[in-house]
Design a protein around this motif. Sequence first.
Motif, PDB file in Angstrom:
ATOM      1  N   THR A  50       0.724  -1.192  -0.153  1.00  0.00           N
ATOM      2  CA  THR A  50       0.000   0.115  -0.128  1.00  0.00           C
ATOM      3  C   THR A  50       0.897   1.416  -0.219  1.00  0.00           C
ATOM      4  O   THR A  50       0.210   2.395   0.237  1.00  0.00           O
ATOM      5  CB  THR A  50      -0.976   0.152   1.205  1.00  0.00           C
ATOM      6  OG1 THR A  50      -0.170  -0.101   2.462  1.00  0.00           O
ATOM      7  CG2 THR A  50      -1.822  -1.252   1.065  1.00  0.00           C
ATOM      8  N   GLY A  98       2.887  -0.951  -3.820  1.00  0.00           N
ATOM      9  CA  GLY A  98       1.666  -0.408  -4.096  1.00  0.00           C
ATOM     10  C   GLY A  98       0.753  -1.345  -5.095  1.00  0.00           C
ATOM     11  O   GLY A  98      -0.546  -0.740  -5.593  1.00  0.00           O
ATOM     12  N   SER A  99       0.925  -2.488  -5.454  1.00  0.00           N
ATOM     13  CA  SER A  99       0.289  -3.299  -6.329  1.00  0.00           C
ATOM     14  C   SER A  99      -0.990  -3.886  -5.502  1.00  0.00           C
ATOM     15  O   SER A  99      -1.842  -4.533  -6.026  1.00  0.00           O
ATOM     16  CB  SER A  99       1.097  -4.493  -6.933  1.00  0.00           C
ATOM     17  OG  SER A  99       1.614  -5.151  -5.775  1.00  0.00           O
ATOM     18  N   GLU A 100      -1.060  -3.734  -4.133  1.00  0.00           N
ATOM     19  CA  GLU A 100      -2.244  -3.816  -3.487  1.00  0.00           C
ATOM     20  C   GLU A 100      -2.848  -5.476  -3.347  1.00  0.00           C
ATOM     21  O   GLU A 100      -4.121  -5.368  -3.721  1.00  0.00           O
ATOM     22  CB  GLU A 100      -3.338  -2.752  -3.995  1.00  0.00           C
ATOM     23  CG  GLU A 100      -3.001  -1.535  -3.507  1.00  0.00           C
ATOM     24  CD  GLU A 100      -3.928  -0.322  -3.681  1.00  0.00           C
ATOM     25  OE1 GLU A 100      -5.133  -0.436  -3.458  1.00  0.00           O
ATOM     26  OE2 GLU A 100      -3.564   0.947  -3.482  1.00  0.00           O
ATOM     27  N   THR A 147      -4.428   9.838  -3.078  1.00  0.00           N
ATOM     28  CA  THR A 147      -3.841   9.214  -1.633  1.00  0.00           C
ATOM     29  C   THR A 147      -2.547   9.331  -1.676  1.00  0.00           C
ATOM     30  O   THR A 147      -1.899   8.951  -2.409  1.00  0.00           O
ATOM     31  CB  THR A 147      -4.454   7.963  -1.679  1.00  0.00           C
ATOM     32  OG1 THR A 147      -3.658   7.079  -0.439  1.00  0.00           O
ATOM     33  CG2 THR A 147      -3.920   7.005  -2.735  1.00  0.00           C
ATOM     34  N   HIS A 179      -2.475   6.061   1.839  1.00  0.00           N
ATOM     35  CA  HIS A 179      -3.817   4.994   2.236  1.00  0.00           C
ATOM     36  C   HIS A 179      -4.126   4.217   1.058  1.00  0.00           C
ATOM     37  O   HIS A 179      -4.724   3.018   1.332  1.00  0.00           O
ATOM     38  CB  HIS A 179      -5.125   5.641   2.445  1.00  0.00           C
ATOM     39  CG  HIS A 179      -5.158   6.255   3.978  1.00  0.00           C
ATOM     40  ND1 HIS A 179      -6.117   7.071   4.547  1.00  0.00           N
ATOM     41  CD2 HIS A 179      -4.196   6.017   5.119  1.00  0.00           C
ATOM     42  CE1 HIS A 179      -5.877   7.559   5.759  1.00  0.00           C
ATOM     43  NE2 HIS A 179      -4.543   6.998   6.175  1.00  0.00           N
ATOM     44  N   ALA A 180      -3.341   4.273  -0.080  1.00  0.00           N
ATOM     45  CA  ALA A 180      -3.680   3.364  -1.187  1.00  0.00           C
ATOM     46  C   ALA A 180      -5.231   3.556  -1.887  1.00  0.00           C
ATOM     47  O   ALA A 180      -5.836   4.208  -1.535  1.00  0.00           O
ATOM     48  CB  ALA A 180      -3.462   1.783  -0.899  1.00  0.00           C
ATOM     49  N   VAL A 181      -5.220   2.766  -3.061  1.00  0.00           N
ATOM     50  CA  VAL A 181      -6.290   2.897  -3.649  1.00  0.00           C
ATOM     51  C   VAL A 181      -7.520   2.300  -3.243  1.00  0.00           C
ATOM     52  O   VAL A 181      -8.571   2.769  -3.119  1.00  0.00           O
ATOM     53  CB  VAL A 181      -6.193   2.843  -5.458  1.00  0.00           C
ATOM     54  CG1 VAL A 181      -7.378   2.758  -6.178  1.00  0.00           C
ATOM     55  CG2 VAL A 181      -5.150   3.618  -5.882  1.00  0.00           C
ATOM     56  N   LEU A 191      -8.740   7.206  -9.924  1.00  0.00           N
ATOM     57  CA  LEU A 191      -7.451   6.875 -10.441  1.00  0.00           C
ATOM     58  C   LEU A 191      -6.988   7.176 -12.032  1.00  0.00           C
ATOM     59  O   LEU A 191      -6.032   7.795 -12.116  1.00  0.00           O
ATOM     60  CB  LEU A 191      -7.428   5.383 -10.166  1.00  0.00           C
ATOM     61  CG  LEU A 191      -5.810   4.739 -10.218  1.00  0.00           C
ATOM     62  CD1 LEU A 191      -4.944   5.507  -9.269  1.00  0.00           C
ATOM     63  CD2 LEU A 191      -5.327   3.459 -10.273  1.00  0.00           C
ATOM     64  N   ILE A 226      -3.680   8.909 -13.208  1.00  0.00           N
ATOM     65  CA  ILE A 226      -2.413   8.298 -13.997  1.00  0.00           C
ATOM     66  C   ILE A 226      -3.023   8.224 -15.271  1.00  0.00           C
ATOM     67  O   ILE A 226      -2.072   7.529 -16.186  1.00  0.00           O
ATOM     68  CB  ILE A 226      -2.308   6.897 -13.155  1.00  0.00           C
ATOM     69  CG1 ILE A 226      -3.385   5.993 -13.382  1.00  0.00           C
ATOM     70  CG2 ILE A 226      -1.744   6.994 -12.108  1.00  0.00           C
ATOM     71  CD1 ILE A 226      -3.022   4.527 -13.071  1.00  0.00           C
ATOM     72  N   GLY A 246      -2.282   5.174 -18.164  1.00  0.00           N
ATOM     73  CA  GLY A 246      -1.680   4.591 -16.922  1.00  0.00           C
ATOM     74  C   GLY A 246      -2.710   3.418 -16.545  1.00  0.00           C
ATOM     75  O   GLY A 246      -2.216   2.109 -16.147  1.00  0.00           O
ATOM     76  N   LEU A 304      -1.706  -0.752 -16.155  1.00  0.00           N
ATOM     77  CA  LEU A 304      -1.935  -1.706 -15.011  1.00  0.00           C
ATOM     78  C   LEU A 304      -2.801  -2.791 -15.453  1.00  0.00           C
ATOM     79  O   LEU A 304      -2.240  -3.867 -14.945  1.00  0.00           O
ATOM     80  CB  LEU A 304      -2.643  -0.773 -13.778  1.00  0.00           C
ATOM     81  CG  LEU A 304      -1.670   0.255 -12.987  1.00  0.00           C
ATOM     82  CD1 LEU A 304      -2.649   0.971 -12.033  1.00  0.00           C
ATOM     83  CD2 LEU A 304      -0.678  -0.264 -12.382  1.00  0.00           C
ATOM     84  N   LEU A 353      -7.644  -1.519  -7.010  1.00  0.00           N
ATOM     85  CA  LEU A 353      -6.627  -1.017  -7.562  1.00  0.00           C
ATOM     86  C   LEU A 353      -6.977  -0.479  -9.115  1.00  0.00           C
ATOM     87  O   LEU A 353      -6.478   0.734  -9.578  1.00  0.00           O
ATOM     88  CB  LEU A 353      -5.317  -1.729  -7.607  1.00  0.00           C
ATOM     89  CG  LEU A 353      -4.177  -1.178  -8.404  1.00  0.00           C
ATOM     90  CD1 LEU A 353      -3.560  -0.098  -7.506  1.00  0.00           C
ATOM     91  CD2 LEU A 353      -3.050  -2.328  -8.389  1.00  0.00           C
TER      92      LEU A 353
END
Lengths: 549, 549
Positions: A215, A264-266, A499, A502-504, A512, A516, A520, A524, A542
């Motif tokens: 995260t 960050g790949s959650e 964020t 706290h992450a997505v 998002l 990005i 982006g 992903l 994500l």
Amino acid sequence: MSELIDHTLRGSWTPSGAAAAPLSAHALRWLRERIGLVEESTPAVPASLLDVPESALGEAVRAELADVVGDQHVLTEVAPRLGRAGGMSYTDLMRRRTGSELAVPDGVVLPADPEQVQRVLDVCVRHDVAVVPFGGGTSVVGGVSALCGGKAAVIALDVTRLDQLVSIDPVSRIAVFQAGVRAPEAEAVLASHGFTLGHFPQSYERATLGGFAATRSAGQASAGYGRFESMVEGVRLATPAGDWRLGAAPASAAGPDLRQLAVGSEGALGVITEVALRVRPAATEHQYEAWVLDGWQAGADAVRALAQAHALADVTRLSDVDETEVQLELAGGIKARALHTMLRGRGVVEPCMLVLGWEAASRAELKQRRAATLQVLRGLRSVRLGRKAGEAWRANRFAGPRQRDALLDLGVCVETLETATRWSAVSDLRSAVRSAVVRAIGVDRKAPIVMCHISHAYETGASLYFTVLAARDSDDPIAQWQRAKAAAGEAIAERGTITHHHAVGADHLPWLSGEIGTIGVDVLAAAKRAIDPTGILNPGKLIPGREPA
Amino acid sequence: MSELIDHTLRGSWTPSGAAAAPLSAHALRWLRERIGLVEESTPAVPASLLDVPESALGEAVRAELADVVGDQHVLTEVAPRLGRAGGMSYTDLMRRRTGSELAVPDGVVLPADPEQVQRVLDVCVRHDVAVVPFGGGTSVVGGVSALCGGKAAVIALDVTRLDQLVSIDPVSRIAVFQAGVRAPEAEAVLASHGFTLGHFPQSYERATLGGFAATRSAGQASAGYGRFESMVEGVRLATPAGDWRLGAAPASAAGPDLRQLAVGSEGALGVITEVALRVRPAATEHQYEAWVLDGWQAGADAVRALAQAHALADVTRLSDVDETEVQLELAGGIKARALHTMLRGRGVVEPCMLVLGWEAASRAELKQRRAATLQVLRGLRSVRLGRKAGEAWRANRFAGPRQRDALLDLGVCVETLETATRWSAVSDLRSAVRSAVVRAIGVDRKAPIVMCHISHAYETGASLYFTVLAARDSDDPIAQWQRAKAAAGEAIAERGTITHHHAVGADHLPWLSGEIGTIGVDVLAAAKRAIDPTGILNPGKLIPGREPA
């Protein structure tokens, strides 16, 4: 672990044996005046009354999973499933308290090591079962919600049995941990080698190292120790495409830094099973003190000056006027009034508290670094409050979640929002979020308190962390917060990142692609298809609109 | 620019008006003794004698490109095409000098702004023309070779007309530049605002900001100013999928950091058109000095102690015994002998020179930071040589490429290799590379000199930079170096990253999947397919075995 499940299940952070941090009579009175407190007790609905669906995990899958991890580590009873039904956002907690809209996994699987994680994924691919990686369960953005993503079933893959230090290289100052190690356990084992990680987010007591990496966590001492991603030397993931290891050197030009894709790949691009982390000599000395700046802009300018002079204390935390007031009032009103009188006497009209904390391996180092900070600070108009207020902050630095439990018990809508932006946009962003939240949930009732602090500062900008306190709308408490979140999200997306730490998860998905770009998002999604072609990994998180419905 | 083309075309770095940095008689004698110098002059084959194929760029494409950038900015004559026929590796330079195996682009297109770059890509997608982004042309890994990748034709997309400062935010200390701005131009315009980037790689005089970002460049002062990727706040790319902008805040948890995918994308995932960069107050003071440690291990331990104490000088550069000797001998042997005598008198048997350089915005800051460095250094066994040797290094810090030209003229095989690894593996990696290179090209002749320095140090590890000097094998000079490169690559890949700051290009492709895994390669290939579905962008670079044949 059973205790964790128990209190998670109750919709609170506070362990079941303990009381939520109680509020003083003064604090209660003050809150009632400020936000028009509803004060209705909202205990959790007993688990036995919740309408939890039967586990959809078929017997064949269950047997194969048991083959991998052992029968006792595949749990399909209601209690452990409820214990992993979401994280720790206000929405998650209210869902547990009200028993509505709970997304409950069909089972909980607890592998013992990276190889077992890999084999669990292989089973889940074969049987088309969605997998939600679950560590400390502290996500506040819906990151561990048990969404099914159109799969036959969904399991929580609990990594907390991956609790080992794998290796330590004291010369290079790198420690390799399994991903399920909780932060306090990591600190304890590192301390026995004379090291520390220095990562102290508010989720510290519960969260796991794998979760921090997944995260892009940032701890309270990030100014000194860096964000978690800056500590990650290497990472190992179990994925449907196989075992994946990254991190050959401290720095590399071998193409894009894929560590920063894994970090960050959650849980959507793999299950982090090991992290190689940069460690530092254990801090044996610490000193925390509080200062006051007059007004938000003066405070932000001071933190900027410190960041740009590379003179930040390890903890550098500026509260705006509202947060300063709340901190003082919740701590006890009499001292607050005395303090205000003192500050007015010194010409401070809008006190903004600045907590500075240094952690060091020797007194000499601490003194040297403190001197560098104060050298910058003394050039500005600031008032030193002293160590008592600073150490009080330190003593309570992980108490926020427990205090939130007390507020939830009292019928307060309490939640946080965070972002980051360039210095030149920081004050505009703060104003915009405050206005947006007040407009969204302040109608027909007393205005909510929207307080703010800067706790992570960089040369080029800073994070902004908001805490919202409002009288709960008892008709539809979740919708009330969702209005605030949506309005704040729009204000944030125009001016900074959606964020900062706290992450997505599921909750930030709407913003998002604005951040990005659709390119982006496509990148992903393409990476996910390469790694997880059938989309079993943490569906609905994500990556916006790319999961099977 | 015409000058650039001219000397690039000649297979040398040195401008055509200038002489390659000449070697003294002593240096020549010493080299002949050490490596058995062949001393055959190898001037470039005149362009008129080279067998350059006709441009394969069809008239329709040419016209469409001219519509976008103007007729005078689509060049299909031999000279400008030869000027972009590869970069600055030994292999590239020898190809130009011998006229063999030159991959020459079919045309050179010079757009004026990001919008024109985008439109050029659109034309190239429609006509299936490969695009090699070309900035300073300083790649030493085949990153700008005009490979066709099975396309109808290949153009060099020269970005050097994108030479503008787009905006500057002095409060946030962020400057946005177009990608074609050369480093000295960026420093000049920043200086007029009181700022510096602080990025000084050896390619400084020629390289562009976009190239730094595309290749994860690291400058000589990286210990103070950071690697280039740490300066990148935001990035804009033109891609076949459209315009792509990244970087909403200094730090973010909005999923994987895609800036770190764009940085290091080497023209294969887009053409970088703008970069937003963190800048710092211009350094008005500098001090460089040299110290000597006794032996490689003592030197590496000293640099490690400095890095782990956060007390590195901005430039911190440790030469091993061989590099120290070469530096002294090439500078003039008498001083070298006097120095050795002095050092032996002080008990130093294996002198390793440590150059330390501080850059600061005030004398006070410089003194403070120097004191922190020396505090660590004084606890170790070290001898201070003083400022003269340090300033001499500074004065010559961009002279390497010109010195290489002189050596090439003399028939020397001269090339560099670089990597990075953890501290605990640094010395083993150094030994392994030295042995591998000597075994590969030292047979039947005098052993090559394989010298090494650490110029980029981190808390957890360091870079190793090797320079190889050998008598050229005049039968097949390129094969000679390729043997050394292959052997060194194997030694490196087992122990660290295949490249610390030179990038992947074409030359490091064989080792990439070992470093990032087949999953990593699949992820890059998937990202490329999402961004560049027809594969026009820089084919044959960065992504192993994924380009159309």
